[in-house]
Design a protein around this motif. Structure first.
Motif, mmCIF file in Angstrom:
data_model
loop_
_atom_site.group_PDB
_atom_site.id
_atom_site.type_symbol
_atom_site.label_atom_id
_atom_site.label_comp_id
_atom_site.label_asym_id
_atom_site.label_seq_id
_atom_site.Cartn_x
_atom_site.Cartn_y
_atom_site.Cartn_z
ATOM 1 N N GLN A 63 57.503 -9.873 23.299
ATOM 2 C CA GLN A 63 58.057 -8.606 23.773
ATOM 3 C C GLN A 63 57.108 -7.506 23.294
ATOM 4 O O GLN A 63 56.581 -7.561 22.178
ATOM 5 C CB GLN A 63 59.449 -8.401 23.172
ATOM 6 N N PHE A 64 56.860 -6.493 24.128
ATOM 7 C CA PHE A 64 55.941 -5.404 23.767
ATOM 8 C C PHE A 64 56.687 -4.086 23.875
ATOM 9 O O PHE A 64 57.268 -3.779 24.915
ATOM 10 C CB PHE A 64 54.729 -5.398 24.700
ATOM 11 N N LEU A 65 56.680 -3.329 22.800
ATOM 12 C CA LEU A 65 57.338 -2.029 22.763
ATOM 13 C C LEU A 65 56.276 -0.979 22.460
ATOM 14 O O LEU A 65 55.570 -1.078 21.452
ATOM 15 C CB LEU A 65 58.419 -2.038 21.679
ATOM 16 N N ASP A 66 56.136 0.001 23.334
ATOM 17 C CA ASP A 66 55.125 1.047 23.185
ATOM 18 C C ASP A 66 55.787 2.315 22.648
ATOM 19 O O ASP A 66 56.518 2.990 23.378
ATOM 20 C CB ASP A 66 54.457 1.309 24.544
ATOM 21 N N LEU A 67 55.543 2.615 21.369
ATOM 22 C CA LEU A 67 56.121 3.787 20.708
ATOM 23 C C LEU A 67 55.011 4.575 20.009
ATOM 24 O O LEU A 67 54.982 4.676 18.780
ATOM 25 C CB LEU A 67 57.183 3.346 19.684
ATOM 26 N N PRO A 68 54.071 5.150 20.772
ATOM 27 C CA PRO A 68 52.921 5.812 20.161
ATOM 28 C C PRO A 68 53.247 7.210 19.643
ATOM 29 O O PRO A 68 54.030 7.943 20.238
ATOM 30 C CB PRO A 68 51.923 5.894 21.314
ATOM 31 N N PHE A 69 52.641 7.550 18.506
ATOM 32 C CA PHE A 69 52.729 8.912 17.985
ATOM 33 C C PHE A 69 51.548 9.163 17.070
ATOM 34 O O PHE A 69 50.909 8.237 16.586
ATOM 35 C CB PHE A 69 54.065 9.171 17.271
ATOM 36 N N SER A 70 51.241 10.429 16.861
ATOM 37 C CA SER A 70 50.122 10.831 16.004
ATOM 38 C C SER A 70 50.660 11.337 14.675
ATOM 39 O O SER A 70 51.713 11.978 14.632
ATOM 40 C CB SER A 70 49.302 11.933 16.676
ATOM 41 N N GLY A 71 49.904 11.066 13.622
ATOM 42 C CA GLY A 71 50.290 11.536 12.298
ATOM 43 C C GLY A 71 51.700 11.077 11.971
ATOM 44 O O GLY A 71 52.125 9.997 12.375
ATOM 45 N N PRO A 72 52.460 11.896 11.270
ATOM 46 C CA PRO A 72 53.832 11.509 10.931
ATOM 47 C C PRO A 72 54.848 11.999 11.954
ATOM 48 O O PRO A 72 56.028 12.132 11.643
ATOM 49 C CB PRO A 72 54.041 12.198 9.581
ATOM 50 N N ARG A 73 54.425 12.281 13.186
ATOM 51 C CA ARG A 73 55.290 12.939 14.164
ATOM 52 C C ARG A 73 56.042 11.967 15.071
ATOM 53 O O ARG A 73 56.045 12.113 16.291
ATOM 54 C CB ARG A 73 54.472 13.930 14.985
ATOM 55 N N ALA A 74 56.717 11.009 14.476
ATOM 56 C CA ALA A 74 57.598 10.144 15.264
ATOM 57 C C ALA A 74 58.799 10.968 15.707
ATOM 58 O O ALA A 74 59.130 11.983 15.090
ATOM 59 C CB ALA A 74 58.055 8.958 14.426
ATOM 60 N N THR A 75 59.441 10.522 16.760
ATOM 61 C CA THR A 75 60.627 11.216 17.260
ATOM 62 C C THR A 75 61.878 10.402 16.927
ATOM 63 O O THR A 75 61.799 9.173 16.738
ATOM 64 C CB THR A 75 60.556 11.411 18.783
ATOM 65 N N PRO A 76 63.031 11.052 16.912
ATOM 66 C CA PRO A 76 64.273 10.295 16.721
ATOM 67 C C PRO A 76 64.469 9.208 17.790
ATOM 68 O O PRO A 76 64.981 8.127 17.475
ATOM 69 C CB PRO A 76 65.359 11.367 16.801
ATOM 70 N N ASP A 77 64.025 9.457 19.018
ATOM 71 C CA ASP A 77 64.147 8.443 20.069
ATOM 72 C C ASP A 77 63.298 7.208 19.752
ATOM 73 O O ASP A 77 63.715 6.077 20.014
ATOM 74 C CB ASP A 77 63.738 9.011 21.429
ATOM 75 N N GLN A 78 62.110 7.420 19.196
ATOM 76 C CA GLN A 78 61.262 6.290 18.812
ATOM 77 C C GLN A 78 61.896 5.511 17.661
ATOM 78 O O GLN A 78 61.874 4.280 17.650
ATOM 79 C CB GLN A 78 59.861 6.775 18.437
ATOM 80 N N VAL A 79 62.458 6.240 16.709
ATOM 81 C CA VAL A 79 63.146 5.585 15.590
ATOM 82 C C VAL A 79 64.309 4.753 16.122
ATOM 83 O O VAL A 79 64.489 3.590 15.734
ATOM 84 C CB VAL A 79 63.634 6.619 14.558
ATOM 85 N N ARG A 80 65.088 5.321 17.042
ATOM 86 C CA ARG A 80 66.225 4.604 17.615
ATOM 87 C C ARG A 80 65.758 3.348 18.355
ATOM 88 O O ARG A 80 66.378 2.286 18.248
ATOM 89 C CB ARG A 80 66.990 5.523 18.575
ATOM 90 N N ALA A 81 64.679 3.443 19.109
ATOM 91 C CA ALA A 81 64.175 2.281 19.847
ATOM 92 C C ALA A 81 63.754 1.165 18.892
ATOM 93 O O ALA A 81 64.046 -0.011 19.131
ATOM 94 C CB ALA A 81 63.006 2.697 20.746
ATOM 95 N N PHE A 82 63.080 1.513 17.801
ATOM 96 C CA PHE A 82 62.668 0.504 16.819
ATOM 97 C C PHE A 82 63.906 -0.052 16.117
ATOM 98 O O PHE A 82 64.032 -1.266 15.925
ATOM 99 C CB PHE A 82 61.695 1.117 15.815
ATOM 100 N N ALA A 83 64.843 0.818 15.734
ATOM 101 C CA ALA A 83 66.076 0.372 15.078
ATOM 102 C C ALA A 83 66.853 -0.583 15.989
ATOM 103 O O ALA A 83 67.385 -1.602 15.520
ATOM 104 C CB ALA A 83 66.934 1.574 14.684
ATOM 105 N N ASP A 84 66.908 -0.268 17.274
ATOM 106 C CA ASP A 84 67.596 -1.146 18.224
ATOM 107 C C ASP A 84 66.911 -2.506 18.317
ATOM 108 O O ASP A 84 67.575 -3.543 18.358
ATOM 109 C CB ASP A 84 67.661 -0.503 19.609
#
Length: 148
Positions: A63-84
């Protein structure tokens, strides 16, 4: 295994940049999912395109999940996707970026969102060579925002 996949807990490892040619080895090592935290075009040369990484991962049965971000600027949506992804099952996951730091940060925030303690997260990151103490407050805030 020639890859440097550093475990942050019993299911998740972090890594620096993976290549399409690494995906069969990742699958052979028992991983079921790959999470990309590196935006396309971050490096001028030597960085594979996300589309090529996805195709190689899926061809290897991952399975491939693409959650790209620069520096420490993750978004709550990216966190939720990884948590899920982590809450969905018990398969092993490898997350990668340039050095593994962003991936450790996103794993940490997702783990907090799923109920782990900050001490567990910081310890897990340290075992993988990633020091997250300086972003503990950021991870906690992202986790709280991802729960809403």
């Amino acid at each position: 295994m020639s890859l440097s996949l550093l475990p942050v807990d019993d299911r998740v490892s972090v890594s620096g940049q993976l290549d399409p040619s690494d995906m069969k080895e990742v699958a052979a090592a028992g991983f079921t999912a790959v999470v990309n935290n590196r935006p396309d075009g971050e490096a001028f040369f030597g960085q594979p395109k996300t589309a090529d990484l996805r195709a190689a991962a899926e061809a290897a049965g991952l399975q491939f999940l693409d959650l790209p971000f620069s520096g420490p600027r993750a978004t709550p949506d990216q966190v939720r996707a990884f948590a899920d992804l982590l809450a969905e099952g018990d398969g092993r996951v490898v997350a990668f970026c340039k050095s593994g730091m962003r991936s450790a940060l996103l794993w940490g925030a997702a783990s907090l969102a799923n109920g782990r303690s900050i001490d567990e997260v910081l310890h897990g990151a340290r075992t993988a060579g990633q020091e997250l103490d300086g972003v503990a407050e950021l991870m906690t805030g992202l986790a709280q925002a991802a729960r809403r």
